[in-house]
Design a protein around this motif. Structure first.
Motif, mmCIF file in Angstrom:
data_model
loop_
_atom_site.group_PDB
_atom_site.id
_atom_site.type_symbol
_atom_site.label_atom_id
_atom_site.label_comp_id
_atom_site.label_asym_id
_atom_site.label_seq_id
_atom_site.Cartn_x
_atom_site.Cartn_y
_atom_site.Cartn_z
ATOM 1 N N GLY A 31 -0.605 2.794 -3.084
ATOM 2 C CA GLY A 31 -1.962 3.184 -2.336
ATOM 3 C C GLY A 31 -3.394 1.699 -1.882
ATOM 4 O O GLY A 31 -2.864 0.979 -2.257
ATOM 5 N N ARG A 51 1.059 -1.072 0.026
ATOM 6 C CA ARG A 51 0.185 0.376 0.077
ATOM 7 C C ARG A 51 0.474 1.386 0.327
ATOM 8 O O ARG A 51 0.163 1.967 -0.534
ATOM 9 C CB ARG A 51 -1.034 0.226 1.507
ATOM 10 C CG ARG A 51 -2.218 -1.180 1.348
ATOM 11 C CD ARG A 51 -2.994 -1.211 2.493
ATOM 12 N NE ARG A 51 -3.852 -1.703 2.101
ATOM 13 C CZ ARG A 51 -4.091 -2.740 2.850
ATOM 14 N NH1 ARG A 51 -3.077 -2.960 4.405
ATOM 15 N NH2 ARG A 51 -4.804 -4.003 3.347
ATOM 16 N N ARG A 63 -3.309 5.094 -9.658
ATOM 17 C CA ARG A 63 -4.366 4.659 -9.352
ATOM 18 C C ARG A 63 -5.903 4.791 -10.059
ATOM 19 O O ARG A 63 -6.469 5.237 -10.501
ATOM 20 C CB ARG A 63 -4.824 5.150 -8.041
ATOM 21 C CG ARG A 63 -3.970 4.239 -7.339
ATOM 22 C CD ARG A 63 -4.641 4.704 -6.131
ATOM 23 N NE ARG A 63 -3.761 5.715 -4.847
ATOM 24 C CZ ARG A 63 -3.398 6.086 -4.542
ATOM 25 N NH1 ARG A 63 -4.627 5.983 -2.684
ATOM 26 N NH2 ARG A 63 -2.386 7.571 -3.194
#
Length: 238
Positions: free
Chosen positions: A174, A170, A199
């Motif tokens: 993310g 992450r 993203r």
């Protein structure tokens, strides 16, 4: 431009009923209709008249890229990728930890109408320390600034939402939605994951959870749609 990527642990094509049925898995792959599919726990027999990976690729109109982790005269076992996109580069990465089952990652560069797409497909180990070592190696493959979009997907075998494995991934990619994929009949755990950077490419992410998929393997497949800038589509996923 929109593309679909998916990850699917096919469990040697052995379903919930204990039967090995590659045609049932192939039917699920047809339903997924993905441009790139990462497969885990695939068995194939390159010396035999019927090679399962080649059969799948031919039936789906794809290229099949093998990355076996276990090699034997009776057949190979491990990771593979099926892709409709031209394959520009292949890097097979050994993630094995001494004393544990051999593991690996398949690091591909694929050509899309919008340029290069990097796909890293993997299947991590069962022990927490093993997974941490493997994730460090995978993240070490990535430059701090990526020149191309990157998809990381596969069966991470991470049962703990607070585990360091997920925290480290992450930190690079993310947060991403994580629907449960295991066990296929009554999914409780999000063992199979897809991340993408940037993203902003990410749109729909969902399990493929019809009756056939619940029967074909012990994992459900996970599918994500990627949309490049300038293509009208649904709002980006959170």
């Amino acid at each position: 431009m929109a593309l679909a990527v998916a990850t699917y642990n096919v469990h040697r094509c052995i379903g919930a009923d204990g039967r090995r049925d590659p045609q049932r898995v192939l039917a699920v792959l047809r339903e997924l209709d993905a441009d790139v599919v990462a497969l885990q726990e695939l068995e194939w027999h390159p010396a035999a008249a019927l090679d399962l990976l080649e059969d799948f690729a031919r039936a789906l109109g794809c290229a099949g890229v093998a990355s076996p982790t276990l090699l034997a005269q009776t057949g190979h076992y491990g990771n593979a990728v099926l892709t409709r996109l031209p394959v520009r580069a292949v890097n097979r990465v050994d993630l094995s930890v001494p004393g544990r089952e051999p593991r690996g990652a398949l690091d591909l560069r694929l050509d899309t109408p919008h340029g290069s797409l990097r796909v890293i497909a993997t299947h991590l180990g069962l022990a927490p320390a093993e997974r941490r070592s493997q994730v460090r190696r995978i993240l070490g493959l990535l430059a701090p600034v990526r020149a191309e979009p990157v998809v990381l997907m596969g069966d991470l075998n991470e049962w703990f939402l607070w585990g360091r494995t997920l925290q480290w991934v992450r930190a690079h990619f993310g947060r991403a939605p994580a629907p449960a994929t295991f066990p296929a009949r009554w999914p409780l755990f999000a063992l199979d994951r897809i991340w993408v950077e940037p993203r902003t490419l990410r749109r729909a992410l969902a399990t493929h959870a019809n009756a056939r998929a619940r029967a074909a393997s012990d994992h459900l497949p996970l599918r994500m749609t990627l949309v490049w800038p300038g293509v009208q589509s649904a709002p980006a996923a959170l």
